[in-house]
Write an enzyme that holds these catalytic residues in place. Structure first.
Site, mmCIF file in Angstrom:
data_model
loop_
_atom_site.group_PDB
_atom_site.id
_atom_site.type_symbol
_atom_site.label_atom_id
_atom_site.label_comp_id
_atom_site.label_asym_id
_atom_site.label_seq_id
_atom_site.Cartn_x
_atom_site.Cartn_y
_atom_site.Cartn_z
ATOM 1 N N GLN A 179 0.752 -1.085 0.057
ATOM 2 C CA GLN A 179 -0.058 -0.079 -0.005
ATOM 3 C C GLN A 179 0.977 1.032 0.172
ATOM 4 O O GLN A 179 0.990 1.713 -1.016
ATOM 5 C CB GLN A 179 -0.879 0.068 1.210
ATOM 6 C CG GLN A 179 -2.135 0.901 0.845
ATOM 7 C CD GLN A 179 -3.408 0.609 1.777
ATOM 8 O OE1 GLN A 179 -3.309 -0.531 2.435
ATOM 9 N NE2 GLN A 179 -4.512 1.237 1.831
ATOM 10 N N ASP A 180 1.097 1.859 1.329
ATOM 11 C CA ASP A 180 2.207 2.816 1.096
ATOM 12 C C ASP A 180 3.428 2.509 2.085
ATOM 13 O O ASP A 180 3.272 1.386 2.853
ATOM 14 C CB ASP A 180 1.673 4.434 1.523
ATOM 15 C CG ASP A 180 0.983 4.033 3.153
ATOM 16 O OD1 ASP A 180 1.070 3.078 3.782
ATOM 17 O OD2 ASP A 180 0.864 5.321 3.348
ATOM 18 N N PRO A 181 4.737 3.079 1.907
ATOM 19 C CA PRO A 181 5.756 2.693 2.595
ATOM 20 C C PRO A 181 5.646 2.848 4.027
ATOM 21 O O PRO A 181 4.930 3.434 4.599
ATOM 22 C CB PRO A 181 6.910 3.919 1.876
ATOM 23 C CG PRO A 181 6.256 4.472 0.685
ATOM 24 C CD PRO A 181 4.744 4.395 1.140
ATOM 25 N N HIS A 199 -0.674 6.774 5.090
ATOM 26 C CA HIS A 199 -1.410 7.124 4.139
ATOM 27 C C HIS A 199 -1.478 8.679 3.891
ATOM 28 O O HIS A 199 -2.500 9.289 3.238
ATOM 29 C CB HIS A 199 -2.764 6.738 4.516
ATOM 30 C CG HIS A 199 -2.953 5.274 4.653
ATOM 31 N ND1 HIS A 199 -2.399 4.261 3.975
ATOM 32 C CD2 HIS A 199 -3.462 4.443 5.896
ATOM 33 C CE1 HIS A 199 -2.592 3.050 4.602
ATOM 34 N NE2 HIS A 199 -3.267 3.418 5.863
#
Length: 223
Positions: free
Chosen positions: A60-62, A131
């Site tokens: 998804q995100d880092p 996010h």
């Protein structure tokens, strides 16, 4: 189509993408800590070229903690303790792949070098704020990446863990590629079906059935 330059070069000159890069640059310039470091934002593409991709794992995100993110989904730098989701990925590998030994680190670069594209759908994040960059435009860019792989490659394996990845991959052509879905390996959901999904052996079985060299999922025990 052989390279990322051919596949997404035109995307990088689009106004939304230039604006996105400018927003990330301005955030760094204002003193905010953004992960991963600038030189590692596109590491997934540098390590796994377009024509070399065999398996795509969508994150998804880092990671948003210090020294964790380095541009590969789920992976952390060698000196960092593997986060809970990666610990669960290792648990599933140990169940799924005969002889798999859990490494002491979470550095997945060996997978990337074999053709596993470890792609986060958002490529930057502000420290401590999950996010935080989800609305900057990264999703448009990574949609294009997936679309180009879907259209211009064949016999890829997509591992889609969790609802976000599954929604992201809903348009992938199932007759052209192998799409495997499971709950996310996060401790919140791994017990709902990630454990026991056997995605790693299934990916290799599919590649083998197409005459494609399989992935050696075993990582070095120490780095």
């Amino acid at each position: 189509m052989n390279s990322w330059t051919e596949a997404i070069g035109e995307e990088k000159v689009q106004p939304y993408f230039q604006q996105l890069l400018q927003q990330v640059y301005q955030a760094r310039a204002s003193g905010k800590i953004i992960y991963p470091p600038q030189h590692e934002v596109f590491s997934a593409f540098a390590l796994t070229d377009f024509k070399a991709v065999k398996v795509v794992i969508l994150g998804q995100d880092p990671y948003h903690g210090p020294n964790q993110a380095h541009g590969l989904a789920f992976s952390v730098k060698p000196s960092v303790v593997p986060p809970p989701s990666l610990v669960n990925i290792y648990k599933e590998l140990a169940q799924d792949i005969a002889g798999f030994q859990v490494p002491s680190h979470g550095y997945l670069i060996d997978w990337a070098k074999q053709g596993v594209l470890l792609l986060n759908t958002v490529l930057t994040v502000q420290q401590g704020m999950a996010h935080s960059h989800a609305t900057l435009g990264w999703e448009i860019f990574t949609d294009k990446v997936i679309a180009q792989l879907n259209d211009h490659r064949e016999n890829l394996v997509f591992l889609l863990w969790g609802s976000h990845a599954q929604k992201k991959g809903q348009f992938i052509n199932r007759s052209r590629h192998c799409v495997l879905t499971a709950p996310h390996p996060s401790p919140l959901s791994a017990h709902r079906g990630f454990f026991g999904c056997q995605h790693f052996s299934k990916a290799n079985a599919y590649l083998q059935s197409k005459g494609i060299a399989t992935i050696n999922w075993q990582l070095p025990l120490v780095v």
